[in-house]
Enzyme design. Sequence first.
Site, PDB file in Angstrom:
ATOM      1  N   CYS A  44     -49.989  27.555 -31.088  1.00 46.12           N
ATOM      2  CA  CYS A  44     -49.107  26.400 -31.305  1.00 46.12           C
ATOM      3  C   CYS A  44     -47.845  26.550 -30.466  1.00 46.12           C
ATOM      4  CB  CYS A  44     -48.717  26.287 -32.773  1.00 46.12           C
ATOM      5  SG  CYS A  44     -50.104  26.174 -33.915  1.00 46.12           S
ATOM      6  N   ASP A  73     -10.276  -7.268 -10.319  1.00 45.41           N
ATOM      7  CA  ASP A  73     -11.428  -6.801 -11.105  1.00 45.41           C
ATOM      8  C   ASP A  73     -12.358  -6.005 -10.207  1.00 45.41           C
ATOM      9  OD1 ASP A  73     -13.894  -8.319 -10.243  1.00 45.41           O
ATOM     10  OD2 ASP A  73     -12.575 -10.017 -10.642  1.00 45.41           O
ATOM     11  N   ASP A 101     -13.536  -8.111  -6.505  1.00 45.60           N
ATOM     12  CA  ASP A 101     -12.484  -7.587  -5.638  1.00 45.60           C
ATOM     13  C   ASP A 101     -12.789  -6.184  -5.099  1.00 45.60           C
ATOM     14  OD1 ASP A 101     -11.057  -9.917  -6.212  1.00 45.60           O
ATOM     15  OD2 ASP A 101     -10.158  -9.020  -7.981  1.00 45.60           O
ATOM     16  N   CYS A 155      -8.716  33.384  -6.574  1.00 47.52           N
ATOM     17  CA  CYS A 155     -10.107  33.347  -7.045  1.00 47.52           C
ATOM     18  C   CYS A 155     -10.718  31.991  -6.698  1.00 47.52           C
ATOM     19  CB  CYS A 155     -10.178  33.539  -8.556  1.00 47.52           C
ATOM     20  SG  CYS A 155      -9.341  35.003  -9.183  1.00 47.52           S
ATOM     21  N   CYS A 158      -6.946  33.372 -10.972  1.00 44.49           N
ATOM     22  CA  CYS A 158      -5.778  32.904 -10.226  1.00 44.49           C
ATOM     23  C   CYS A 158      -6.216  32.019  -9.071  1.00 44.49           C
ATOM     24  CB  CYS A 158      -4.960  34.082  -9.699  1.00 44.49           C
ATOM     25  SG  CYS A 158      -5.774  34.968  -8.345  1.00 44.49           S
ATOM     26  N   CYS A 170     -49.421  29.191 -35.466  1.00 46.71           N
ATOM     27  CA  CYS A 170     -49.897  30.402 -34.787  1.00 46.71           C
ATOM     28  C   CYS A 170     -49.344  30.455 -33.374  1.00 46.71           C
ATOM     29  CB  CYS A 170     -51.428  30.448 -34.755  1.00 46.71           C
ATOM     30  SG  CYS A 170     -52.123  29.136 -33.727  1.00 46.71           S
ATOM     31  N   ASP A 209      -4.345 -10.017  -7.868  1.00 49.33           N
ATOM     32  CA  ASP A 209      -5.281 -11.138  -7.938  1.00 49.33           C
ATOM     33  C   ASP A 209      -4.845 -12.035  -9.092  1.00 49.33           C
ATOM     34  OD1 ASP A 209      -7.648 -12.608  -7.340  1.00 49.33           O
ATOM     35  OD2 ASP A 209      -8.567 -11.724  -9.105  1.00 49.33           O
TER      36      ASP A 209
END
Length: 851
Positions: A108, A740, A744, A37, A34, A105, A542
């Site tokens: 490895c 843009d 801008d 929390c 909730c 093994c 613009d």
Amino acid sequence: MNNNEESQEEKDSLKEENVEEKEKTDLDIEGMTCASCAQAVEKGLADLEGTEDVNVNIATDKASLAYDPEEVSKNDMAEAVEKAGYRLAEGEEGKAELDIEGMTCASCSQAVEGALADLEGVEEANVNLTTEEATLNFNPSEVSYDEFRQAVENAGYGVKEGSTSAGAGKERSKLEESQQKVEKAKSKMWWTWAFVAPIIAWMVPEMITGVKWPSPLVYDAGMILLATPALLWMGRETLRSGFKSARHLAPNMDTLIMMGSATAYFTGYVTVLSQFDLAPHLLNYSGVGAMIMGFHLTGRYIETKAKGRASEAIQKLMSLEAKTARVQRDGEEMEVPVDEVDIGDLMIVRPGEKIPTDGVVKDGKSSVDESIATGESMPVEKTEGDEVIGATVNKQGVLKVEATGVGEDTFLSQVVKLVEEAQGTKVPIQNFADRVTTFFVPTVISIALITITLWLGFSGTFQGLAVWASSFIPWVDPTLGVISLSLFAGISVLVIACPCALGLATPTALMVGSGMGAENGVLIRKGEAIQTMKDIETIVLDKTGTITEGKPGVTDVISNDGSEEEILVLAASAEKGSEHPLGEAIVEAANERDLDLKEVSDFSALVGQGIEAKLNGNRLLVGNRDLMDENGIDFGGVTQKVKELEGEAKTAMLVAKDQEVLGVIGVADQIKEDSADAIAELKEFGLEPVMITGDNERTAKAIASQVGINRVIAEVMPDQKRDEVMKLQDQGENVAMVGDGINDAPALKQANVGIAIGSGTDIAIEAADITLVKGDLSAVVKAVKLSEATFAKIKQNLFWAFFYNTVAIPIAVMGLLHPAIAEMAMAFSSVNVVTNSNRLKGVDISPSYQS
């Protein structure tokens, strides 16, 4: 602007710069149920040294914050969350499982484990020789799947094809996680009702007849037996959450449910003991305790399901990416998993297939369905040199596409990231709800205790109220003892109050709104923009690339001697070798009409005037009036046409052959098809459009008049746009800026709301509050309508949440609500908020001229 305002602006600016220097992170939180929390977790993280801008979203179970890694670590954050009584989700730092080849093994496996553990960003590495698998916990922002593969190969082993990384979202999608949550909530609900239904069936006859069948002892003991699994088994997570929150002095809604249901449950034991004269007589509410849990878990299931629907738009986007790609390597075509595509790979995309990842068309021509990115149903024509977006669908021809963005750098990943960022921000109106939520649960507990005290202390007054209400409310029984009646009222107060509705009001609406935006090419980056948008009075547009196409195109072909087609052929043939944008526009216009161009010789570009060339011995000139004057060519027959074109902000290109003017070609930065309609609709919203441009006053006003704009700011250099926005703000206007994200950026940052036009697949524009995938002004209309609709839903949600609690709690205090009905009403209030947010999906945000 007064000194205080300037001082505040400087502080905000410094704070913004400081936050930008910090790293940002999102944490998945488990155990929150909730708004209380979320407040507890938020406070715990905010109290850490080195954290800023902490926001915990109960709707997404995420915490978003900025932090200084030199002052605070991820482990510190995990500890703070745990101290608050919650926890980070498993795999928060990222998980991966790799299938290892070549191990024989234990040495490895030790070598592989050491190689992986040494990678920066890997928290833990475990290699199992028996299963030949490596399991990793890692930070996805610091280490990648390719680095895992390289480390294993450097150690002398290999990683099998198809090994997956959970951190990259391959092991289990959020969609599946959401579905699992729904299924879990559904299972708990049905199991609870398997015990609650018999309780109700057994309890109703007793309420009607007053007879406990078959005997009082069996009835009371039976209620306890049936209520026990409902509360202690299915309700154990709620009880545990409520207890932990109370223990950490941060009680939440589960604490209220725990106190209400547990109090009701234990009255059963007192009732049984009273039959042996070992306790005072009390009404048995243990069955009611189980009913409270049943209605609570039912509400939780419906809420979880509705929250899943609220986020399904973004989940749908995440599931759309292609799984494999067909690439050309060493002259051969091969199919590989999409996460193994590298930048520069040449992908072959056949008709009907998804484009695997972002790229540029290298060969082929086709139409592509980009509806997942822009919301537009019409396919877009693509040819060599055009950008394409990953996960969009190739409709017709075969395309060869060079990959330019992979993994987290794709358009789709950016969209998901931006939407999640938006959901991690707050709408300012939420701050008031957060302040209320902080004190809500302790206040409700206090009211419940006061209620019990008042019923015990002023029993005569309250019993008189019960006598009056019993005539029309069947569950009010004034014949019960005062202790039973006081508990009846106190339990009702505990379970009727609902902080969840307050906590969910804003984030669920923001979740649905941001998801809708993503489906329609409108990416909301900051939640506050939704609220700020309602106060916008002026929208600055613009000119180049926003109102206009941003590149020149042929608008008029006017004949003085000869056909229009002949004039265009001669001009385009002469301009074929030109690199000037105006010349390229003429050539493109001829190609669009499928005209056959001629071969010319002696081509020469004349700076500031035009070009000269020869065709079959004839001298061709294409250029401005100065070019004609310098060559002694009389163009008096077209002077009026030239003036008319220039008056419309068009460039007049005169075409002459052997000292004779054949005609004039008008070239201009063409106005986008929907600009005038969109601006008219923005005016209907009460917004005043202002065009800002570097063009001269005459040209600017000519273009503005064509689209219905009365207010023009002309001859503005790119670095002066921010100052112009500030001037409007100094006049008391709230300003939105559309432009843009590169030229801008300062103006977008300065505006109250910055709306950036995305550049192809690049939509990660930091300066923008809202990013538009598609450059048409229709997307601005969508953004305005979406913001208004989303904020309206937020206000509705907050109104009903406050109204519900304001009305319901006093009714419960008076003892007029049955605890089970109180809990049902509480569950409904949360469900109502989430469901109301989901109704936002039915709002049409398309411009009216497209409907």
